[in-house]
Design a protein around this motif. Structure first.
Motif, PDB file in Angstrom:
ATOM      1  N   ALA A   1      17.957  21.084   2.833  1.00 15.13           N
ATOM      2  CA  ALA A   1      18.980  20.616   1.892  1.00 15.13           C
ATOM      3  C   ALA A   1      19.446  19.206   2.220  1.00 15.13           C
ATOM      4  O   ALA A   1      19.789  18.437   1.321  1.00 15.13           O
ATOM      5  CB  ALA A   1      20.164  21.579   1.887  1.00 15.13           C
ATOM      6  N   ALA A   2      19.453  18.843   3.506  1.00 13.45           N
ATOM      7  CA  ALA A   2      19.894  17.499   3.890  1.00 13.45           C
ATOM      8  C   ALA A   2      18.935  16.438   3.352  1.00 13.45           C
ATOM      9  O   ALA A   2      19.359  15.384   2.863  1.00 13.45           O
ATOM     10  CB  ALA A   2      20.010  17.386   5.409  1.00 13.45           C
ATOM     11  N   ASP A   3      17.642  16.720   3.433  1.00 17.52           N
ATOM     12  CA  ASP A   3      16.638  15.823   2.882  1.00 17.52           C
ATOM     13  C   ASP A   3      16.843  15.687   1.377  1.00 17.52           C
ATOM     14  O   ASP A   3      16.854  14.579   0.825  1.00 17.52           O
ATOM     15  CB  ASP A   3      15.248  16.377   3.201  1.00 17.52           C
TER      16      ASP A   3
ATOM     17  N   ASP B   1      20.991  11.253  -3.508  1.00 15.53           N
ATOM     18  CA  ASP B   1      21.862  10.081  -3.395  1.00 15.53           C
ATOM     19  C   ASP B   1      21.098   8.813  -3.772  1.00 15.53           C
ATOM     20  O   ASP B   1      21.619   7.937  -4.468  1.00 15.53           O
ATOM     21  CB  ASP B   1      22.415   9.955  -1.971  1.00 15.53           C
ATOM     22  N   ALA B   2      19.840   8.709  -3.293  1.00 16.01           N
ATOM     23  CA  ALA B   2      19.032   7.531  -3.631  1.00 16.01           C
ATOM     24  C   ALA B   2      18.740   7.493  -5.128  1.00 16.01           C
ATOM     25  O   ALA B   2      18.806   6.424  -5.763  1.00 16.01           O
ATOM     26  CB  ALA B   2      17.735   7.542  -2.834  1.00 16.01           C
ATOM     27  N   LEU B   3      18.435   8.647  -5.709  1.00 18.58           N
ATOM     28  CA  LEU B   3      18.185   8.696  -7.149  1.00 18.58           C
ATOM     29  C   LEU B   3      19.401   8.224  -7.934  1.00 18.58           C
ATOM     30  O   LEU B   3      19.278   7.520  -8.938  1.00 18.58           O
ATOM     31  CB  LEU B   3      17.814  10.119  -7.568  1.00 18.58           C
ATOM     32  N   SER B   4      20.580   8.593  -7.469  1.00 21.27           N
ATOM     33  CA  SER B   4      21.805   8.208  -8.182  1.00 21.27           C
ATOM     34  C   SER B   4      22.080   6.707  -8.068  1.00 21.27           C
ATOM     35  O   SER B   4      22.864   6.168  -8.849  1.00 21.27           O
ATOM     36  CB  SER B   4      23.000   9.001  -7.648  1.00 21.27           C
TER      37      SER B   4
ATOM     38  N   TRP C   1      16.032  10.826   6.485  1.00 19.57           N
ATOM     39  CA  TRP C   1      15.024  11.753   5.963  1.00 19.57           C
ATOM     40  C   TRP C   1      13.937  11.020   5.172  1.00 19.57           C
ATOM     41  O   TRP C   1      12.778  11.054   5.534  1.00 19.57           O
ATOM     42  CB  TRP C   1      15.688  12.820   5.093  1.00 19.57           C
ATOM     43  N   SER C   2      14.304  10.408   4.065  1.00 18.84           N
ATOM     44  CA  SER C   2      13.328   9.692   3.251  1.00 18.84           C
ATOM     45  C   SER C   2      12.908   8.418   3.985  1.00 18.84           C
ATOM     46  O   SER C   2      13.718   7.527   4.201  1.00 18.84           O
ATOM     47  CB  SER C   2      13.932   9.321   1.886  1.00 18.84           C
ATOM     48  N   LEU C   3      11.641   8.341   4.368  1.00 19.21           N
ATOM     49  CA  LEU C   3      11.214   7.241   5.220  1.00 19.21           C
ATOM     50  C   LEU C   3      11.385   5.884   4.545  1.00 19.21           C
ATOM     51  O   LEU C   3      11.700   4.901   5.202  1.00 19.21           O
ATOM     52  CB  LEU C   3       9.757   7.446   5.639  1.00 19.21           C
ATOM     53  N   ARG C   4      11.195   5.824   3.235  1.00 21.48           N
ATOM     54  CA  ARG C   4      11.289   4.534   2.552  1.00 21.48           C
ATOM     55  C   ARG C   4      12.667   3.898   2.696  1.00 21.48           C
ATOM     56  O   ARG C   4      12.794   2.673   2.711  1.00 21.48           O
ATOM     57  CB  ARG C   4      10.951   4.705   1.063  1.00 21.48           C
ATOM     58  N   ILE C   5      13.720   4.705   2.736  1.00 17.81           N
ATOM     59  CA  ILE C   5      15.069   4.139   2.861  1.00 17.81           C
ATOM     60  C   ILE C   5      15.606   4.284   4.282  1.00 17.81           C
ATOM     61  O   ILE C   5      16.808   4.218   4.517  1.00 17.81           O
ATOM     62  CB  ILE C   5      16.045   4.756   1.844  1.00 17.81           C
TER      63      ILE C   5
ATOM     64  N   PHE D   1      16.294  20.310  -7.793  1.00 14.22           N
ATOM     65  CA  PHE D   1      15.837  19.372  -6.770  1.00 14.22           C
ATOM     66  C   PHE D   1      16.099  19.942  -5.383  1.00 14.22           C
ATOM     67  O   PHE D   1      15.234  19.907  -4.501  1.00 14.22           O
ATOM     68  CB  PHE D   1      16.559  18.033  -6.940  1.00 14.22           C
ATOM     69  N   VAL D   2      17.287  20.506  -5.182  1.00 13.80           N
ATOM     70  CA  VAL D   2      17.616  21.094  -3.877  1.00 13.80           C
ATOM     71  C   VAL D   2      16.783  22.351  -3.626  1.00 13.80           C
ATOM     72  O   VAL D   2      16.266  22.568  -2.524  1.00 13.80           O
ATOM     73  CB  VAL D   2      19.118  21.400  -3.796  1.00 13.80           C
ATOM     74  N   ALA D   3      16.617  23.184  -4.657  1.00 18.67           N
ATOM     75  CA  ALA D   3      15.877  24.438  -4.504  1.00 18.67           C
ATOM     76  C   ALA D   3      14.415  24.212  -4.164  1.00 18.67           C
ATOM     77  O   ALA D   3      13.779  25.055  -3.528  1.00 18.67           O
ATOM     78  CB  ALA D   3      15.994  25.266  -5.777  1.00 18.67           C
TER      79      ALA D   3
END
Length: 246
Positions: free
Chosen positions: A136-138, A144-147, A35-39, A128-130
């Motif tokens: 929701a998958a994105d 996960d990346a933030l954590s 989803w997140s292109l950077r990762i 963040f999810v809302a």
């Protein structure tokens, strides 16, 4: 301040960690859920360890093995080799998702209405999810990346009454601080909350030793660019993702 795109791209790569990573010499291969292109892209920040077309093929094989499309993140002034786009275009790739990297002074102000933590709490995660426009998958991949942001990381949120209304995060790396995860709950937008969150984050970053801040904004997101420009951020360079036809 003059910004070296290759140096800042290296800092930004450390700040937003992928779930899996590998290297082809100076090319960094990042993979997560797609989803997140950077990762989920190859960052060609140094010489590859093999001829360029062989390196492209190896990157394609890396992503294919993970069920992901091959993507290449080409930042202005940071691509190695400099003519990589010509090799990619010859293989059917084209540029998309233009992004502007903006930089500014790490100067903000405390806010008694904000809370800070070293990890995202349940209220942070819920908003963040809302705010993820139904994907929701994105949102989960980004959480996960933030954590995984290396210490010192900070997470800020602003509550309005009993509701968490706005949030954001920072990754501090020496004199640099990256701004990530800026979100405002749908019912609380256009109240200046993003500006307040950014001020809180920059104030904390300065206390942690940062002097210069950076953030990434999609090139067509004029309201966000205007917000950050009003806070003293200026464009430093841009990048695009190169993706294959079909």
């Amino acid at each position: 301040m003059t910004v070296d795109p290759r140096h800042l791209e290296t800092v930004a790569d450390r700040a937003w960690p992928a779930r899996q990573s590998a290297a082809l010499g100076g090319w960094r291969l990042n993979a997560s859920d797609g989803w997140s292109l950077r990762i989920n892209a190859c960052w060609p920040l140094g010489e590859p360890d093999r001829p360029v077309d062989e390196a492209i093929a190896a990157a394609e094989a890396f992503y294919a093995a993970r069920g992901l499309p091959a993507r290449f993140k080409l930042a202005d002034g940071a691509v190695v080799p400099a003519n990589l786009s010509e090799h990619l275009r010859a293989r059917g790739y084209y540029p998309t998702h233009g992004t502007v990297v903006m930089t500014g002074a790490a100067v903000g102000q405390a806010d008694p209405g904000a809370s800070l933590s070293s990890a995202p709490d349940p209220a942070f995660e819920a908003v963040f999810v809302a705010s993820a426009a139904g994907n929701a998958a994105d949102a989960r991949e980004r959480l996960d990346a933030l954590s995984r942001i290396p210490a010192p990381a900070r997470f800020a949120r602003l509550d309005q009454g009993s509701e968490t209304a706005a949030l954001g995060a920072i990754a501090v790396d020496g004199p640099w601080v990256g701004i990530f995860g800026m979100r405002t709950a749908p019912g609380h937008r256009r109240k200046g909350l993003a500006r307040r969150i950014l001020g809180v984050l920059l104030n904390e970053a300065q206390a942690l030793g940062a002097r210069q801040a950076y953030l990434q904004v999609e090139a067509d997101n004029a309201p966000a660019i205007a917000l950050y420009a009003g806070l003293g951020f200026t464009p430093a360079y841009g990048y695009r993702y190169w993706v294959a036809e079909g």
